[in-house]
Every structure is written in C-alpha cells, then in structure tokens.
Design a protein around this motif. Sequence first.
Motif, mmCIF file in Angstrom:
data_model
loop_
_atom_site.group_PDB
_atom_site.id
_atom_site.type_symbol
_atom_site.label_atom_id
_atom_site.label_comp_id
_atom_site.label_asym_id
_atom_site.label_seq_id
_atom_site.Cartn_x
_atom_site.Cartn_y
_atom_site.Cartn_z
ATOM 1 N N GLY A 1 0.819 -1.203 0.000
ATOM 2 C CA GLY A 1 0.000 0.000 0.000
ATOM 3 C C GLY A 1 0.850 1.249 0.000
ATOM 4 N N MET A 2 0.328 2.281 -0.662
ATOM 5 C CA MET A 2 1.039 3.568 -0.709
ATOM 6 C C MET A 2 0.031 4.695 -0.531
ATOM 7 S SD MET A 2 4.390 3.485 -1.514
ATOM 8 C CE MET A 2 4.779 4.860 -2.600
ATOM 9 N N PHE A 3 0.482 5.766 0.123
ATOM 10 C CA PHE A 3 -0.328 6.965 0.245
ATOM 11 C C PHE A 3 0.406 8.111 -0.448
ATOM 12 C CE2 PHE A 3 -3.677 5.795 3.165
ATOM 13 C CZ PHE A 3 -3.159 4.696 3.836
ATOM 14 N N VAL A 4 -0.347 8.984 -1.087
ATOM 15 C CA VAL A 4 0.254 10.162 -1.709
ATOM 16 C C VAL A 4 -0.738 11.317 -1.596
ATOM 17 C CG1 VAL A 4 -0.619 9.641 -4.034
ATOM 18 C CG2 VAL A 4 1.448 11.029 -3.765
ATOM 19 N N GLN A 5 -0.200 12.503 -1.445
ATOM 20 C CA GLN A 5 -1.054 13.690 -1.415
ATOM 21 C C GLN A 5 -1.438 14.080 -2.839
ATOM 22 O OE1 GLN A 5 -1.728 13.805 2.241
ATOM 23 N NE2 GLN A 5 -2.184 15.794 1.339
ATOM 24 N N GLY B 1 -8.831 10.380 -8.431
ATOM 25 C CA GLY B 1 -9.242 9.242 -9.254
ATOM 26 C C GLY B 1 -8.140 8.228 -9.509
ATOM 27 N N ASP B 2 -6.930 8.540 -9.088
ATOM 28 C CA ASP B 2 -5.832 7.593 -9.239
ATOM 29 C C ASP B 2 -5.854 6.526 -8.146
ATOM 30 O OD1 ASP B 2 -3.507 10.206 -10.257
ATOM 31 O OD2 ASP B 2 -4.873 8.983 -11.456
ATOM 32 N N SER B 3 -6.676 6.699 -7.140
ATOM 33 C CA SER B 3 -6.767 5.710 -6.063
ATOM 34 C C SER B 3 -7.272 4.390 -6.632
ATOM 35 C CB SER B 3 -7.715 6.197 -4.959
ATOM 36 O OG SER B 3 -7.194 7.341 -4.324
ATOM 37 N N ALA B 4 -6.471 3.370 -6.521
ATOM 38 C CA ALA B 4 -6.784 2.074 -7.132
ATOM 39 C C ALA B 4 -5.673 1.091 -6.788
ATOM 40 C CB ALA B 4 -6.902 2.196 -8.654
ATOM 41 N N MET B 5 -5.859 -0.155 -7.239
ATOM 42 C CA MET B 5 -4.795 -1.159 -7.187
ATOM 43 C C MET B 5 -4.014 -1.073 -8.487
ATOM 44 S SD MET B 5 -3.491 -3.623 -5.334
ATOM 45 C CE MET B 5 -4.558 -4.665 -4.361
ATOM 46 N N TYR B 6 -2.693 -1.156 -8.396
ATOM 47 C CA TYR B 6 -1.842 -1.093 -9.573
ATOM 48 C C TYR B 6 -1.033 -2.380 -9.679
ATOM 49 C CZ TYR B 6 -3.008 3.811 -10.074
ATOM 50 O OH TYR B 6 -3.697 4.987 -10.264
ATOM 51 N N ARG C 1 3.287 -17.546 -24.983
ATOM 52 C CA ARG C 1 3.521 -16.205 -24.440
ATOM 53 C C ARG C 1 2.488 -16.028 -23.343
ATOM 54 N NH1 ARG C 1 4.055 -15.582 -29.964
ATOM 55 N NH2 ARG C 1 6.063 -14.795 -30.654
ATOM 56 N N ALA C 2 2.921 -15.759 -22.138
ATOM 57 C CA ALA C 2 1.995 -15.628 -21.016
ATOM 58 C C ALA C 2 2.292 -14.360 -20.237
ATOM 59 C CB ALA C 2 2.104 -16.837 -20.099
ATOM 60 N N LEU C 3 1.253 -13.803 -19.680
ATOM 61 C CA LEU C 3 1.347 -12.578 -18.886
ATOM 62 C C LEU C 3 1.319 -12.966 -17.413
ATOM 63 C CD1 LEU C 3 1.363 -9.487 -19.488
ATOM 64 C CD2 LEU C 3 -1.087 -9.526 -19.093
ATOM 65 N N THR C 4 2.355 -12.549 -16.681
ATOM 66 C CA THR C 4 2.435 -12.823 -15.245
ATOM 67 C C THR C 4 2.301 -11.518 -14.482
ATOM 68 O OG1 THR C 4 3.942 -14.657 -15.669
ATOM 69 C CG2 THR C 4 3.838 -13.843 -13.419
ATOM 70 N N PHE C 5 1.427 -11.505 -13.487
ATOM 71 C CA PHE C 5 1.169 -10.298 -12.708
ATOM 72 C C PHE C 5 1.907 -10.327 -11.374
ATOM 73 C CE2 PHE C 5 -2.227 -8.143 -14.988
ATOM 74 C CZ PHE C 5 -2.698 -9.132 -15.826
ATOM 75 N N GLY C 6 2.293 -9.145 -10.905
ATOM 76 C CA GLY C 6 2.781 -9.001 -9.546
ATOM 77 C C GLY C 6 1.601 -8.983 -8.581
ATOM 78 N N SER C 7 1.908 -8.890 -7.296
ATOM 79 C CA SER C 7 0.862 -8.968 -6.273
ATOM 80 C C SER C 7 0.086 -7.666 -6.116
ATOM 81 C CB SER C 7 1.482 -9.353 -4.928
ATOM 82 O OG SER C 7 2.522 -8.442 -4.600
ATOM 83 N N GLY C 8 0.577 -6.588 -6.714
ATOM 84 C CA GLY C 8 -0.165 -5.339 -6.722
ATOM 85 C C GLY C 8 0.218 -4.384 -5.608
ATOM 86 N N THR C 9 -0.031 -3.102 -5.854
ATOM 87 C CA THR C 9 0.146 -2.035 -4.862
ATOM 88 C C THR C 9 -1.132 -1.221 -4.816
ATOM 89 O OG1 THR C 9 2.536 -1.831 -5.205
ATOM 90 C CG2 THR C 9 1.400 0.084 -4.274
ATOM 91 N N ARG C 10 -1.689 -1.079 -3.626
ATOM 92 C CA ARG C 10 -2.903 -0.258 -3.492
ATOM 93 C C ARG C 10 -2.484 1.173 -3.207
ATOM 94 N NH1 ARG C 10 -7.951 -0.754 -3.592
ATOM 95 N NH2 ARG C 10 -7.889 -3.043 -3.601
ATOM 96 N N LEU C 11 -2.837 2.063 -4.119
ATOM 97 C CA LEU C 11 -2.501 3.479 -3.981
ATOM 98 C C LEU C 11 -3.717 4.249 -3.495
ATOM 99 C CD1 LEU C 11 -0.516 5.854 -4.492
ATOM 100 C CD2 LEU C 11 -1.521 6.042 -6.775
ATOM 101 N N GLN C 12 -3.515 5.045 -2.482
ATOM 102 C CA GLN C 12 -4.583 5.923 -1.997
ATOM 103 C C GLN C 12 -4.100 7.364 -2.091
ATOM 104 O OE1 GLN C 12 -6.913 4.675 1.449
ATOM 105 N NE2 GLN C 12 -5.722 2.800 1.519
ATOM 106 N N VAL C 13 -4.854 8.169 -2.829
ATOM 107 C CA VAL C 13 -4.531 9.578 -2.997
ATOM 108 C C VAL C 13 -5.370 10.379 -2.002
ATOM 109 C CG1 VAL C 13 -4.462 11.514 -4.590
ATOM 110 C CG2 VAL C 13 -4.027 9.197 -5.427
#
Lengths: 114, 118
Positions: B10-14, B85-90, B104-116
Amino acid sequence: DTEVTQTPKHLVMGMTNKKSLKCEQHMGHRAMYWYKQKAKKPPELMFVYSYEKLSINESVPSRFSPECPNSSLLNLHLHALQPEDSALYLCASSQGWDSNQPQHFGDGTRLSIL
Amino acid sequence: AQKITQTQPGMFVQEKEAVTLDCTYDTSDQSYGLFWYKQPSSGEMIFLIYQGSYDEQNATEGRYSLNFQKARKSANLVISASQLGDSAMYFCAMREFYLDTGRRALTFGSGTRLQVQP
C-alpha cells in the motif's frame, strides 16, 4: 467505457446450476483470455484462445468449459461449481500473441457460489 | 520462483504530488514486455503503459512514465500530479516467451494499493 464487454456483471448461483459468462469485443483482436481473480490477489490465467482455437488451458477443472463461437465472442460455461470458485472473472483480448500487444480487459463478472 | 515483485502492498500520496510504484522482475529471456495496469474497485483492469525490453527510452503516457532500468531488472511506474481518481490497485505485469512451449503468457505481480489523499 471498456471496449471488452462482459455479461452479466454479477452472478449468484447454486452448486448444481449451469450458467454461462459472456465476453464480446469488436476491436478485431484475435487472442482472447479468461482470468480468475480472488479478492486482493492478482489475476490468474485460465484459458487462452488464439484465432478461435484453444491454445492454453492452465489445468482448469472441467467444471469450467470455455467456448469461442467466433472471433468476437468468448464464453465460459459453468457447471457444478464449488464455493471456492467465487471470484471475479475477467475476460481480455489482444491484437495477437505478440509481446508488445497489451491485453484489454472487461469489467469482469463477480461470481458468487452458494 | 516469483517472476514479478511489487514490494509495496500500500502507498499513500497527497493530491498533486508525484508517486513511484516499484516493480522488479526476473527473467532469463532477452525479449519480454512489461506492462502496468490500474484496477479500480469496480474491477476493470485498465492498461496504462508498456515498455519493451529492447526499448532504449523510458515509456511515457500522459501523467504516467515508466522508469526502466534493465540491468537492475526494475520497471517502476511514476505517476505525476496525482489525482483522487488515481486511487486504485496497480499491477505490474510481464509477458515472456517460453521457448520450450512456444507460449507467451502474462504474469502479474501482487499489486500495490494506492490511496490519494486530498
């Protein structure tokens, strides 16, 4: 609005029901995908269709049956699902199977198994 | 072995500030693609930006830029002038070509939840 349309948006079904998830795209993409996503987890690949032929099945249980009637449509037939199959099911498409082609996703179907 | 690592759950940003979301990857392939997707609470996965392994310049798309450091195997996403509106999972994702299977396969990371924050 997403260019990949999934229906229904929400689905609640019992373990003995038969239902289908639908996915449609009109971008001329020749590769289509089904993903399963559990809460707070990344999407996991289930199936890949390339030029309407099943190319990848990631050892998905047979209670999930994909179908690609034509290049624009992708279905996922569900039968005798288990509670652990409750998840968000995402459909995606891409122009081809090339490494620089992004996959475009639909809004997903939130599936709940009672 | 995990292919994509996102170390920030998780990340917070102003609002109006810039934020960097980290992504490191592991591959022995010479040709691969790196993608960033945004997933709001509504569920849709929105494609943001792409970087090819042979691209010499960092990719940019509007307020999004990708800080690609190939030797360090990192592909961090930079969002400038954050909006509510950028608040989301990335999710960071990598597409590899598997020579043995031709896949060819797409592998995802575990994600980062951003809260603005306003």
